[in-house]
Write an enzyme that holds these catalytic residues in place. Sequence first.
Site, PDB file in Angstrom:
ATOM      1  CG  HIS A 133      -3.150   4.929  -4.450  1.00  0.00           C
ATOM      2  ND1 HIS A 133      -2.457   5.079  -5.620  1.00  0.00           N
ATOM      3  CD2 HIS A 133      -2.236   4.972  -3.460  1.00  0.00           C
ATOM      4  CE1 HIS A 133      -1.169   5.233  -5.334  1.00  0.00           C
ATOM      5  NE2 HIS A 133      -1.011   5.172  -4.035  1.00  0.00           N
ATOM      6  CE  LYS A 562       1.401   5.921   7.593  1.00  0.00           C
ATOM      7  NZ  LYS A 562       2.560   5.361   8.301  1.00  0.00           N
TER       8      LYS A 562
HETATM    9  P1  PGA Z   1       1.118   4.847  -1.239  1.00  0.00           P
HETATM   10  O1  PGA Z   1       0.022   5.986  -1.328  1.00  0.00           O
HETATM   11  O2  PGA Z   1       0.865   4.091   0.023  1.00  0.00           O
HETATM   12  O3  PGA Z   1       0.869   4.061  -2.460  1.00  0.00           O
HETATM   13  O4  PGA Z   1       2.436   5.549  -1.250  1.00  0.00           O
HETATM   14  C1  PGA Z   1      -0.317   6.685  -0.230  1.00  0.00           C
HETATM   15  C2  PGA Z   1      -1.634   7.394  -0.479  1.00  0.00           C
HETATM   16  O5  PGA Z   1      -1.976   7.710  -1.614  1.00  0.00           O
HETATM   17  O6  PGA Z   1      -2.320   7.663   0.514  1.00  0.00           O
END
Ligand code: PGA
Length: 895
Positions: A133, A562
Amino acid sequence: MPQARPPITQNPDIRYLGRLLGDVIRIYGGERLFKQTEYIRAASVDRARGVAPAEGVDTGLDALTLDDTLAFVRGFMLFSMLANLAEDRQGVAAEPGADVASAVAKLGKDGIKPADIVKLLEKALVVPVLTAHPTEVRRKSMIDHRNVISELMALRDTGAVETAQGEPIDEAISRQIALLWQTRPLRRERLFVRDEIDNALSYFRDIFMPVLPGLYARWDRVVGQRIPGFLKLGTWIGGDRDGNPFVQADQLRLALNRASGSTLRFYMEALHELGAQLSISSELAAVPASVKDLAAASGDDAPSRRDEPYRRAISGIYARVAANYEALTGQAAPRAARLKGKPYGSAAELRSDLATLGRGLAMEGNGVLSSGGGLGRLIRAVELFGFHLATLDMRQNSAIHERVVAELLKVAGVEPDYLALDEEARVTLLRRELANNRPLGSRFAQYSEETATEMAIVEAAAEAHRMYGPASITHYLISKAESVSDMLEVNILLKEAGLWKAAENGDPPIAPIMAVPLFETIADLENAPGVMADYFGLPEIGAVVRARGHQEVMIGYSDSNKDGGYLTSTWGLYEASLALAPVFEQAGVAMQLFHGRGGAVGRGGGSSFQAIQAQPPGTVQGRIRITEQGEVIAAKYGTPESARINLEAVTSAALLASLEPERLPASDNERFTAAMTKISTLAFKAYRDLVYETPGFREFFREMTPIQEISGLKIGSRPASRTKSNRIEDLRAIPWVFSWAQARVMLPGWYGVGQALKEFGDDALLRDMAQGWPFFRASMANMEMVLAKSDLEIASHYLPLVEDKTVGDAIFKRIREGWDLAHDMLLTATEQPYLLATNPTLDASIRLRLPYIEPLNLLQVELLKRHRAGEGDPRISEGIQLSINAIATALRNSG
Ligand code: PGA
């Protein structure tokens, strides 16, 4: 009577490193830059201490030219990096009681014996899973220099004045800081998946592989017997293709190939050392027949080793591992084997040979030679890492699976329009297909690129099982999962590659890769127990999961945050976990939750030790996987010592969460749960009202924060968003959290909580909850950290970036009121006079750092203004990127 905050004392290492950095800036950047930097620093510190008024003073920033600005930002960024380093060394990362020895002692007081622990561990699985990520803003070269400084500081602590090479330590550190100063902090080139694979591999190879076997040896001693290998490693890198079109079959192959190569090289190195060590002569020691047989089978007949059965056996083992290496990587072993060997059929066979040697050593001398030592560590390593090192997960979005399955069904003439079917019809159809082994795909058909790519990936997974063993890939995660058909679709795809075999002769179907739903919106979390109950209710699925013994469900922290705001998300995750437990129990299957969390609180960040222990009772039971991502990886696993601390923390927390008796009286549990349900509903409303129901909010967010500029940072291989839409619903959670952090609002970590706690109206009950309920305590502690790092005065400087002033002012006013309420209610609930009063270490860390962030924020705003006004000087966008980098470094987590 409000209590005064104690003055903060500067950590002496920070002062020392800061001084060396100042020298470097003076030498390389010149006297003028040094003086300017010092001036800005001093002015900012004075403002933070209240010595100088916040308004109308000369910050020193106006005097900076663009070139100076870039140099200045770099200087402040390096200071933050060095300050983080100094803090990490002071053990800020180690929480009291967060180690296995303490957990075992604590459990012992509750009457839980080592035997009970071992029983749990036999069925346990604890896995930190590294993902790519994109939240690590620092280049690897910067982190490497930082690590060298860290090692030198450790040497300096011992009282040494020189390095092993005879260089004065102060000079060596200065040199390293000078290198940092002259290393470009921003990446110019795009990052490729292979870079991410290499980066993760450096942690696996340099940290996890050497550290884990030693940690196990320590835990064996604590528990008083050899414990099962329950703590293993996982990774997503090369397998997670949700929103990342660059991850395809080749990347999956590359990731596995590189990991396997590293593992086998590690074993060869260890065997080489063992061969040197185990010079035992059969004339001086009793050697069992099994070892003699191994020695004879090795083909090593060198006269000098005739009486050294262990060395001969090891030569044979080495030759076989070298043959595996050649077969799996296609390359010659780095140190050629003297003998010819046949590759091992599996890691288990290798382990068995090593165990034979171990039993031989144990024959005499009370195990002095056999327990621990290099051989013990190698056996442990082979058990944990196999030939694959870390289990690689696959991940894709449910919408794509749907389309691919629809195309397969259509081309096969089974169903012309799968997408038009309702859930029930889909399930019926998919089950029919899963009941036979006839694949849907045809070699002769022309598929869309999407389908062809997806099919190639499952093929590559099947090939991986053949090459590296079934432990190399065990989970297939489904993003945005919401229904039973989402999971059946993945089983259908797996079937195409022979990774699902239909039931036969009364035996259950075979599914070596588990389809795992990722529930990540508030509604999907609420529905999760029902969906899982229906899934388990299908006879063929029930049979598969019972045969496997466990099933995983992944829960997503960022997206639920979110969607519903901080408190509703954490509560939604808690409630879903709690409600899932009986569903699993009824199905007779162990539950394994996989927590998808990032570093920032808005993405589930905060102490893992606290978070695991705050899980609802009965939901851990020895099984837990957790993502580790971005900047968190270097922070937790950057050095062997920090890795040990953090692995001790997850493991001890998992033990405590699984075995500690529930201490919360049932009546409190009921009161607290009912209260939380109400609070969560109120918080949800407050959050949704602002974020999704306020006209102009989307524009406000896009203009006030550097969201657009963040997308330009080259910190990950995947594109910044999945779609072109600029709806908040469609934005990935990382840039959402990241950009609020930059503007110092950090809204995802607190918004809506203050209003909810206030409207709830029962302060006494809130105090009880904060006192006695680990869930609420952890939620408040994380929010407190975010509140302490956010600063709405600084945030207000970003407000002029919003074009519609009326809307901007109105929204900001609501945010400010929300912050004040969150702050006041937190203090009420936790009975503190000021934020972090009960956590002076974190308080000092944040307060020391704040004056260094403020000028970066002020500069960022100026640069954003110029950039958005269309000024084309490339130094402006570089300055923005640098400032983003520097602020993220100083805040210690980005998004
Ligand atoms: P993703 O991860 O967008 O790959 O689902 C979200 C995050 O870790 O904030």
